[in-house]
Design a protein around this motif. Structure first.
Motif, short mmCIF file in Angstrom:
data_model
loop_
_atom_site.label_atom_id
_atom_site.label_comp_id
_atom_site.label_asym_id
_atom_site.label_seq_id
_atom_site.Cartn_x
_atom_site.Cartn_y
_atom_site.Cartn_z
N LEU A 155 0.99 -1.36 0.02
CA LEU A 155 -0.18 0.20 0.14
C LEU A 155 0.26 1.13 -0.09
O LEU A 155 2.14 1.31 0.74
CB LEU A 155 -1.04 0.08 1.20
N ARG A 156 0.35 1.94 -0.46
CA ARG A 156 0.78 3.56 -0.71
C ARG A 156 0.56 3.88 0.79
O ARG A 156 -0.83 4.46 1.18
CB ARG A 156 0.76 4.07 -1.72
N VAL A 157 0.76 4.46 1.68
CA VAL A 157 1.35 5.09 3.28
C VAL A 157 1.63 6.72 2.91
O VAL A 157 2.18 7.01 2.94
CB VAL A 157 1.65 4.46 3.77
N VAL A 158 0.38 7.41 3.18
CA VAL A 158 0.27 8.51 3.61
C VAL A 158 0.27 8.97 5.22
O VAL A 158 -1.17 8.65 5.67
CB VAL A 158 -0.51 9.56 2.73
N LEU A 159 0.85 9.58 5.75
CA LEU A 159 0.57 10.66 7.16
C LEU A 159 0.48 12.33 7.05
O LEU A 159 1.20 12.45 6.95
CB LEU A 159 1.57 9.56 7.53
N VAL A 160 -0.94 11.89 8.04
CA VAL A 160 -1.50 13.12 7.88
C VAL A 160 -0.81 14.45 9.12
O VAL A 160 -2.06 13.41 9.94
CB VAL A 160 -2.51 13.29 7.30
N ARG A 161 -0.09 15.08 9.46
CA ARG A 161 0.21 15.21 11.07
C ARG A 161 -0.86 16.55 10.63
O ARG A 161 0.12 17.75 10.35
CB ARG A 161 1.82 16.07 10.69
N THR A 162 -1.71 16.64 11.61
CA THR A 162 -2.80 17.45 11.73
C THR A 162 -2.60 18.41 12.47
O THR A 162 -2.08 18.42 14.15
CB THR A 162 -4.43 17.20 11.42
N ALA A 216 2.01 10.80 -3.90
CA ALA A 216 2.43 10.97 -2.03
C ALA A 216 2.44 9.92 -1.28
O ALA A 216 1.77 9.14 -1.81
CB ALA A 216 1.37 11.71 -1.99
N SER A 217 3.39 10.42 -0.63
CA SER A 217 3.21 9.49 0.87
C SER A 217 4.69 9.81 1.45
O SER A 217 4.91 10.72 1.54
CB SER A 217 4.32 7.64 -0.01
N GLY A 218 4.46 8.98 2.93
CA GLY A 218 5.14 9.75 4.09
C GLY A 218 4.38 10.57 4.97
O GLY A 218 2.89 11.00 4.21
N PRO A 219 4.98 11.79 5.55
CA PRO A 219 4.38 12.66 6.36
C PRO A 219 4.25 14.04 5.62
O PRO A 219 4.52 14.44 4.44
CB PRO A 219 5.36 12.75 7.65
N TYR A 220 3.06 14.66 5.96
CA TYR A 220 2.74 15.86 5.60
C TYR A 220 2.24 16.33 6.53
O TYR A 220 0.80 16.00 7.52
CB TYR A 220 1.30 15.73 4.64
N ASN A 221 2.93 17.69 6.55
CA ASN A 221 2.07 18.87 7.80
C ASN A 221 0.81 18.90 6.84
O ASN A 221 1.16 20.22 6.16
CB ASN A 221 3.07 19.66 8.17
N ALA A 222 -0.01 19.44 7.82
CA ALA A 222 -1.54 19.62 7.51
C ALA A 222 -1.92 20.68 8.51
O ALA A 222 -2.46 20.74 9.59
CB ALA A 222 -2.66 18.83 7.57
N CYS A 223 -1.51 21.99 7.96
CA CYS A 223 -1.82 22.95 8.75
C CYS A 223 -1.11 24.52 8.14
O CYS A 223 -1.07 24.61 7.03
CB CYS A 223 -0.47 23.63 9.75
#
Length: 299
Positions: A155-162, A216-223
């Motif tokens: 799976l492609r894993v995306v981490l959304v750091r909200t 798109a994969s890995g962490p993303y800062n959702a701010c």
């Protein structure tokens, strides 16, 4: 597309369901109260109590489940609930994914900017590591590490750091309204701590963006690109509500009342969405006053 959501009845999940229903997607929500899903999320959304009830293939999984982290002090029992509702639940989700003959293409899993700990004055991008170790940071680190195990299944894993989600339908902003409307609002502690915020519309848009972007994969800062200090947030909210924001919440009183949870309110993260912007995502709301003004008629 068939999308499975955990946490689908929460603040972000409800909005995602509305958004994706309008796009014609087929939605399933895994919930402790599946009988309430259609009423909360939309008549066309199916609720299931157990993942094994899902017979048709799932194309994408959105994992947002988790008990509210700031609703009450972090007693040992509360910490266990926060952990089980995120980490343990994700482990159950992974066990189900392992059993799926036809696996989803992507897992988008929730996290928070609390992953970094209290960052002080440091600017935090996705390239930054954890700055300090507290319970919230440990929780987010374990949550992300668990979700990342889905990569081994293909799976492609995306981490959304909200960050702090601004919405008129709930969340932390709703808890501030009463004291501010009573002219009892103000900064927390010295008010210097950074608050990474995001308008709910941008939160929904970026998750949809990451869902459809195959690279798109890995962490993303959702701010939003412009975090603010707590004292400036208080002034901006007071201005929108036409109330003064001059009654501070003393640091000592917070520590006495909330114990370890007070660290979450007295610390902060100067987080920026470097990877989202590099990927071409465009924020609708980049300045706090404009975001609050947009919501003001519904507050």
């Amino acid at each position: 597309m068939h999308i499975l959501l955990t946490g689908g009845t929460g603040l972000i999940g409800r909005q995602l369901c509305r958004h994706w229903l309008e796009q014609g997607h087929h939605l399933t929500v895994w919930s402790r109260r599946p009988e309430q899903v259609a009423e909360i999320c939309g008549a066309q959304v199916r609720g299931v109590a157990k993942l094994d009830e899902i017979r048709e293939p799932v194309d994408a999984v959105i994992n947002l489940a988790g008990a509210p982290i700031a609703d009450r002090p972090w007693s040992h029992k509360r910490k266990m609930l926060l952990w089980s509702s995120r980490v343990t639940l994700t482990e159950v989700l992974l066990a189900w994914l392992e059993r799926c003959e036809q696996k989803p293409q992507v897992l988008i899993s929730g996290s928070a900017v609390g992953w970094y700990g209290d960052g002080g004055e440091r600017e935090l991008t996705e390239e930054s590591g954890p700055v300090s170790e507290d319970f919230a940071s440990q929780l987010c680190i374990a949550w992300e590490e668990t979700a990342q195990r889905a990569e081994a299944m293909g799976l492609r894993v995306v981490l959304v750091r909200t960050g702090l989600v601004l919405s008129a339908e709930g969340g932390f902003l709703s808890r501030l309204l009463l004291p501010f409307k009573l002219a009892l609002g103000g900064r927390i502690g010295d008010g210097r701590q950074w608050m990474p915020w995001i308008h709910i519309d941008d939160q929904i848009a970026l998750i949809d963006f990451l869902l459809h972007r195959d690279d798109a994969s890995g962490p993303y800062n959702a701010c939003a690109p412009n975090p603010v200090r707590n004292r400036d947030f208080a002034k901006a909210l007071g201005h929108v509500l036409h109330r003064p924001a001059v009654v501070p919440m003393p640091e000592l009183a917070l520590k006495v009342a909330l114990g370890e949870l007070s660290l979450l309110l007295l610390g902060g993260q100067r987080a920026t969405p470097a990877r989202l912007q590099a990927a071409g995502f465009s924020f609708r709301f980049t300045d706090l006053p404009a975001a609050l003004e947009d919501l003001s008629g519904r507050l």
